[in-house]
Every structure is written in C-alpha cells, then in structure tokens.
Scaffold this active site. Structure first.
Site, PDB file in Angstrom:
ATOM      1  N   HIS A 203       0.798  -1.232   0.000  1.00 19.87           N
ATOM      2  CA  HIS A 203       0.000   0.000   0.000  1.00 19.87           C
ATOM      3  C   HIS A 203       0.826   1.275   0.000  1.00 19.87           C
ATOM      4  CE1 HIS A 203       0.901  -0.007   4.289  1.00 19.87           C
ATOM      5  NE2 HIS A 203       0.523   1.247   4.323  1.00 19.87           N
TER       6      HIS A 203
HETATM    7  C1  UD1 Z   1      -2.105   5.800   5.787  1.00 19.80           C
HETATM    8  C2  UD1 Z   1      -0.807   6.277   6.433  1.00 19.80           C
HETATM    9  C3  UD1 Z   1       0.214   5.135   6.438  1.00 19.80           C
HETATM   10  C4  UD1 Z   1      -0.370   3.877   7.069  1.00 19.80           C
HETATM   11  C5  UD1 Z   1      -1.670   3.534   6.361  1.00 19.80           C
HETATM   12  C6  UD1 Z   1      -2.320   2.314   6.984  1.00 19.80           C
HETATM   13  C7  UD1 Z   1      -0.273   8.647   6.057  1.00 19.80           C
HETATM   14  C8  UD1 Z   1       0.609   9.594   5.333  1.00 19.80           C
HETATM   15  N1  UD1 Z   1      -0.186   7.367   5.673  1.00 19.80           N
HETATM   16  O1  UD1 Z   1      -1.827   5.500   4.425  1.00 19.80           O
HETATM   17  O2  UD1 Z   1       1.346   5.532   7.182  1.00 19.80           O
HETATM   18  O3  UD1 Z   1       0.560   2.814   6.925  1.00 19.80           O
HETATM   19  O4  UD1 Z   1      -2.565   4.656   6.474  1.00 19.80           O
HETATM   20  O5  UD1 Z   1      -3.319   1.789   6.164  1.00 19.80           O
HETATM   21  O6  UD1 Z   1      -0.995   9.048   6.948  1.00 19.80           O
HETATM   22  N2  UD1 Z   1      -8.962   5.207   1.035  1.00 19.80           N
HETATM   23  C9  UD1 Z   1     -10.188   4.576   0.941  1.00 19.80           C
HETATM   24  N3  UD1 Z   1     -10.878   4.358   2.108  1.00 19.80           N
HETATM   25  C10 UD1 Z   1     -10.413   4.732   3.318  1.00 19.80           C
HETATM   26  C11 UD1 Z   1      -9.177   5.389   3.388  1.00 19.80           C
HETATM   27  C12 UD1 Z   1      -8.452   5.606   2.245  1.00 19.80           C
HETATM   28  O7  UD1 Z   1     -10.640   4.212  -0.132  1.00 19.80           O
HETATM   29  O8  UD1 Z   1     -11.102   4.483   4.323  1.00 19.80           O
HETATM   30  C13 UD1 Z   1      -8.173   5.403  -0.211  1.00 19.80           C
HETATM   31  C14 UD1 Z   1      -8.350   6.766  -0.843  1.00 19.80           C
HETATM   32  O9  UD1 Z   1      -8.277   6.611  -2.227  1.00 19.80           O
HETATM   33  C15 UD1 Z   1      -7.137   7.518  -0.340  1.00 19.80           C
HETATM   34  C16 UD1 Z   1      -6.084   6.421  -0.296  1.00 19.80           C
HETATM   35  O10 UD1 Z   1      -6.798   5.251   0.101  1.00 19.80           O
HETATM   36  O11 UD1 Z   1      -6.774   8.593  -1.155  1.00 19.80           O
HETATM   37  C17 UD1 Z   1      -4.951   6.704   0.660  1.00 19.80           C
HETATM   38  O12 UD1 Z   1      -5.480   6.956   1.970  1.00 19.80           O
HETATM   39  P1  UD1 Z   1      -4.633   7.857   3.001  1.00 19.80           P
HETATM   40  O13 UD1 Z   1      -5.379   8.000   4.261  1.00 19.80           O
HETATM   41  O14 UD1 Z   1      -4.190   9.101   2.316  1.00 19.80           O
HETATM   42  O15 UD1 Z   1      -3.299   7.040   3.261  1.00 19.80           O
HETATM   43  P2  UD1 Z   1      -3.002   5.468   3.353  1.00 19.80           P
HETATM   44  O16 UD1 Z   1      -2.390   5.055   2.057  1.00 19.80           O
HETATM   45  O17 UD1 Z   1      -4.160   4.685   3.850  1.00 19.80           O
END
Ligand code: UD1
Length: 350
Positions: A203
C-alpha cells in the site's frame, strides 16, 4: 486525569485498543477523537468492534485528500475539540497524517503531547511517515518509545530527557489475539489450506504510485510457487485500475483487508508474509512467520535479526525466499512481553 487520543488510520486503532483498556483499568478519563482519515468500515469500524474499543467521542470525518489538504483540514478541526476537552495529555500514535495534525493542534494551544511509538526512523526523507514521525517527536513533550533502538535514535537527536522506554503496544494486542485465535482453532482463510499460502499486502506510495514499479510487484506475486492471499488496500486497487494492471492472476488470490483477528489467523496459517507495511512486518515476527519486505529499509530493524525479515526491494529471488524454512531459528523479545500499554498508562499518570 484526562487523556485525549487522536487516531485516524487502521494501525492506530490497533494501538489504541490496549491503551484504551489500560487507561480504563487505571481509572483515567479517556476521550477518543477519530479524524476520519480512514472511513471505510473494513478499515475503521470493524477494528473498534473486534478489539472492543469504545466508540470515538468525536469523528471529524476528514476523509482522503493530498497530504497538505488532509493534514490542514485535520489541524483546523482538531483545535476546537482540544479547547473544549482541555485534557492533561494529548496522546498521538505512530506516524500518519493524523499523528502530525493532532500534535500540531495540541502544541499550538499549549496542551502537553505524548507520542506513542516515538523514535522510529527509516532515514528515508521521501516517506510521508518519516516527516510525520520526526516532526512529531521534536514537537512532543513526552516520547514513549517501543524499543532500545528507538531510544537511541531519540538520544541521537537530543531528545533523551523526554524519552521513556515502554515497549511496543502492538505486541500486547498481537499476542493476546494470537492466543484467542489459536484457542478457537484455525479456520481456512479464503479457501486456502493452512501452511500452503503466503499473505501479501502492498500500500505504500513508493510501491503503488509508479506504474512500472507496481507492475513489477504484481508480476512477481503472480509468479509465486504457492497461492498468495493479497489483502488489497483501497489505494492498491485504485492504482491498479488507473494503470490498467490486472490483479487477479497467476498465484494471486485477491481479497479485501481483513479484520484484525482474521489477519492474525491468516498469518499464523501462512508459510510467510510479503509486505511493505510496518505493522505487518512486526506481526509476522511476533507470530513466528518469515517476512519479506518490499522496501529499501525498515524502521523495525530488530525483525532483520537471523533473517526473520528480509529487505527485498529489487524483487529478485522472491519466489525462493518468501516461504523460507525458519524451523529451529530462535528469536529475542525486542518488543516486550505484552505489557506496554500498562506502562503507558503509568507514565502518563505519573
Ligand atoms: C495511511 C498512512 C500510512 C499507514 C496507512 C495504513 C499517512 C501519510 N499514511 O496511508 O502511514 O501505513 O494509512 O493503512 O498518513 N482510502 C479509501 N478508504 C479509506 C481510506 C483511504 O478508499 O477508508 C483510499 C483513498 O483513495 C485515499 C487512499 O486510500 O486517497 C490513501 O489513503 P490515506 O489515508 O491518504 O493514506 P493510506 O495510504 O491509507
């Protein structure tokens, strides 16, 4: 005494579980603020339910966005919550954007901040998590470190006087859930026979956001000699769809992220783990399964001892090493014996 926890992403809910229990046991008033960084039920609600965490007192429902937009929105919305609650400690967890926003909001209104999982370093300044953890450590008043290596990093940065070694709260929850899962008997996961499959997660931005890199990783997983249970974070699915990379092929068995007890059961039943997750590297170690990490470095360097964890950013030889036999290879106990959350409650109360 009143403690206010700021959480927002999946690994933080896992860390919150033993801390919430230890604070309740110690009679500490505990307010839980969920930023809403993770909002899918499978990444959020299910952890509160399975790990018996009290529901958040406040959910800011910030959702996804660029780093600046997401962190900024959190910062603005956490501030009035802190002012209204006026806690003795604001407790922040790990290294996500929610961690940094909670920290900045608190120091700006002169509330004391404690950072749980302080002192981890990848020394990779391209990682958003590295910015978050370094900035948080330098802003916080109390640094709760999981390991002696983390304590040494904090001392190197002039932060020794604010640092306390408490152990790793993820070991608390992982070992407890392992015992429960084993007590109930292992079920087959996604129709895969125990001891015949690998568990994989991918991820991180450095692996998902470059189409050529992501295609190479998916190709390597598809070519493994045993089935690969690939637990797909929404970001992985979204990037593969955008880049036209087919995920369901070869050895890959695609599935949604698992609730925590099922995840522990899946790892216990596997012959090894392939991941870029920090938490899963350590869970594989604690559960006695070999881990292969698709990154150039790890914050959890203790897992590298005796090749329990191998760094393999280039992917070469993955098929040969992913299910390596670790029979008879011993382990130290660098993450504590499962009592870290109680130490956290004691230090905060002290
Ligand atoms: C975040 C943390 C990372 C952690 C990870 C655990 C930061 C910078 N990164 O990364 O350190 O290891 O969480 O999972 O804070 N999305 C969904 N549903 C959700 C949440 C996210 O579909 O409930 C998708 C969206 O397209 C979003 C992408 O995932 O843009 C990334 O989500 P984001 O919260 O930005 O960071 P993670 O990659 O989850």
């Amino acid at each position: 005494m009143k403690v206010l926890s700021v959480v927002g992403a999946r690994p933080q809910f896992v860390k919150l579980a033993p801390v919430a229990e230890a604070l309740a046991e110690a009679g500490v008033e505990h307010v839980i603020v969920h930023t809403g960084q993770h909002y899918d039920a499978g990444l959020s609600d299910v952890f509160f339910a399975d790990l018996r965490i009290p529901p958040p007192d406040v959910n800011l429902a910030i959702g996804s966005g660029s780093h600046g937009a997401q962190t900024g929105a959190m910062l603005a919305q956490i501030e009035p919550v802190l002012l209204a609650a006026d806690p003795d400690w604001v407790l922040v967890y790990g290294d996500t954007n929610s961690t940094l926003a909670g920290t900045l909001a608190a120091v700006k209104v002169h509330l004391r901040v404690a950072h749980l999982e302080a002192g981890l370093r990848s020394f990779n300044r391209r990682m958003p998590e590295e910015h978050n953890r370094v900035l948080t450590d330098h802003a916080a008043d109390l640094l709760l470190a999981p390991t002696t290596v983390a304590m040494a990093h904090l001392a190197d940065e002039g932060l020794a006087a604010r640092s306390v070694l408490v152990g790793d709260v993820m070991a608390d929850v992982c070992l407890r859930v392992r015992d429960k899962v084993l007590g109930e008997g292992l079920a087959s996961v996604a129709g895969l026979a125990p001891d015949g499959y690998l568990v994989a997660t991918i991820h991180r931005a450095e692996n998902t956001d470059d189409p050529a890199r992501l295609a190479d990783i998916v190709e390597a997983l598809a070519g493994m000699p045993v089935p690969v249970l690939l637990l797909a974070h929404p970001r992985l699915r979204a990037r593969c769809a955008a880049f036209g990379i087919e995920l369901s092929r070869g050895a890959i068995r695609i599935a949604d992220p698992l609730p925590y007890p099922e995840m522990v059961a899946a790892v216990v039943g596997s012959v090894g783990v392939v991941t870029d997750s920090g938490g899963l590297q350590k869970e594989a170690f604690l559960l006695g399964r070999p881990c292969t990490t698709l990154r150039t470095e790890t914050e959890w360097v203790e897992t590298l001892e005796d090749s329990w964890n191998l760094l393999l950013p280039g992917l070469g030889g993955l098929a040969e090493v992913a299910a390596r036999d670790m029979t008879g290879v011993g382990q130290a106990q660098p993450y504590g014996s499962g009592q870290a959350a109680r130490a956290v409650a004691r230090v905060l109360a002290g």
